[in-house]
Design a protein around this motif. Sequence first.
Motif, short mmCIF file in Angstrom:
data_model
loop_
_atom_site.label_atom_id
_atom_site.label_comp_id
_atom_site.label_asym_id
_atom_site.label_seq_id
_atom_site.Cartn_x
_atom_site.Cartn_y
_atom_site.Cartn_z
N LYS A 1 -15.10 86.03 -7.21
CA LYS A 1 -14.25 85.15 -6.41
C LYS A 1 -14.86 83.76 -6.24
CE LYS A 1 -11.92 88.64 -3.63
NZ LYS A 1 -11.70 89.14 -2.27
N ARG A 2 -16.17 83.70 -6.00
CA ARG A 2 -16.84 82.42 -5.79
C ARG A 2 -18.06 82.35 -6.71
NH1 ARG A 2 -17.40 81.30 0.61
NH2 ARG A 2 -17.83 83.50 0.81
N PRO A 3 -18.28 81.20 -7.34
CA PRO A 3 -19.43 81.08 -8.25
C PRO A 3 -20.67 80.52 -7.55
CG PRO A 3 -18.02 79.20 -8.52
CD PRO A 3 -17.37 80.06 -7.47
N ILE A 4 -21.74 80.49 -8.30
CA ILE A 4 -22.99 79.87 -7.88
C ILE A 4 -23.11 78.56 -8.67
CG2 ILE A 4 -25.51 80.06 -7.89
CD1 ILE A 4 -24.34 82.04 -6.00
N HIS B 1 -18.45 73.24 -18.40
CA HIS B 1 -18.20 72.53 -17.15
C HIS B 1 -16.82 72.91 -16.65
CE1 HIS B 1 -21.69 70.41 -18.47
NE2 HIS B 1 -21.66 69.59 -17.45
N HIS B 2 -16.78 73.45 -15.44
CA HIS B 2 -15.53 73.94 -14.86
C HIS B 2 -15.07 73.01 -13.75
CE1 HIS B 2 -16.21 77.72 -16.94
NE2 HIS B 2 -17.44 77.73 -16.46
N ALA B 3 -13.82 73.14 -13.39
CA ALA B 3 -13.29 72.42 -12.23
C ALA B 3 -13.61 73.25 -10.99
CB ALA B 3 -11.79 72.22 -12.37
N THR B 4 -14.77 73.01 -10.40
CA THR B 4 -15.21 73.77 -9.23
C THR B 4 -15.02 72.94 -7.97
OG1 THR B 4 -17.45 72.94 -9.46
CG2 THR B 4 -16.94 75.00 -10.59
N PRO B 5 -15.05 73.56 -6.81
CA PRO B 5 -14.85 72.81 -5.58
C PRO B 5 -16.07 72.02 -5.12
CG PRO B 5 -15.13 75.12 -5.09
CD PRO B 5 -15.08 74.99 -6.59
N TRP C 1 -21.25 68.92 -8.91
CA TRP C 1 -21.83 70.07 -9.60
C TRP C 1 -20.73 70.79 -10.38
CZ3 TRP C 1 -26.65 69.24 -9.63
CH2 TRP C 1 -27.29 68.74 -8.52
N PRO C 2 -20.36 70.27 -11.54
CA PRO C 2 -19.27 70.91 -12.28
C PRO C 2 -19.67 72.18 -13.02
CG PRO C 2 -20.08 69.03 -13.47
CD PRO C 2 -20.82 69.05 -12.17
N VAL C 3 -20.96 72.48 -13.11
CA VAL C 3 -21.39 73.67 -13.82
C VAL C 3 -21.58 74.79 -12.80
CG1 VAL C 3 -23.15 74.68 -15.31
CG2 VAL C 3 -22.55 72.28 -15.54
N ALA C 4 -20.88 75.89 -13.01
CA ALA C 4 -20.99 77.04 -12.11
C ALA C 4 -20.90 78.32 -12.92
CB ALA C 4 -19.88 77.00 -11.07
N LYS C 5 -21.55 79.36 -12.41
CA LYS C 5 -21.54 80.66 -13.09
C LYS C 5 -21.38 81.77 -12.07
CE LYS C 5 -24.03 79.75 -17.27
NZ LYS C 5 -24.01 80.59 -18.40
N TRP C 6 -21.10 82.95 -12.59
CA TRP C 6 -20.99 84.15 -11.78
C TRP C 6 -22.05 85.14 -12.24
CZ3 TRP C 6 -17.09 81.10 -13.35
CH2 TRP C 6 -16.18 80.67 -12.39
#
Length: 184
Positions: free
Chosen positions: A71-74, A85-89, A93-98
């Motif tokens: 549900k939420r990434p780091i 690079h994702h569209a994160t909130p 910090w556009p790079v996020a992973k799970w």
Amino acid sequence: MPHFHYSLTDEQAAELVFKKYGVRITPEQIAKAYAPEQRMSWKKSVEVARFIKGMTLKQAKAWLEDVVKLKRPIPIKTFKKKQAHHATPWEGWPVAKWPVKVAKRYLQLLENLENNAKFKGLDVERLVIIHAAAHKGIKIPNIMPRAFGRATPFNEETVNVEIVAAELPKEVVPKRYKLNLVKR
């Protein structure tokens, strides 16, 4: 029983709390947990440790449970070369992973930390993670057989993870973890 060498003593942890929160605490108000030789990614462990530092125990557990449920990434800050690079909130910090496997191990470690705090008689609602670190452990040697009698080393890395939390007064405990949310 094995004796683990934490990178932070109780006195250093108390001094760290005073520098950050301006509150004097005793070493009896500190709980520690250590997980040696965990078979998981060191780079992802460093990112998770950096992210949960400063959260309350309840906030960290809730966030990591959401990571396991995807549900939420780091947010990834250091090891982000050639990453999508994702569209994160998060602003900036556009790079996020799970990292699900790492999050599960950290949840086990946070449970251990909570049990250690209860054993010492600390209030679990007021525990704040003041130190979280992931260090490289030993390499478990393996080989991958190749053609013509050759072999390639295929080692497995391990990680030593430590978390230190302190019981803070109610007026100092952060209400919620602050993130730079993008206004859309």
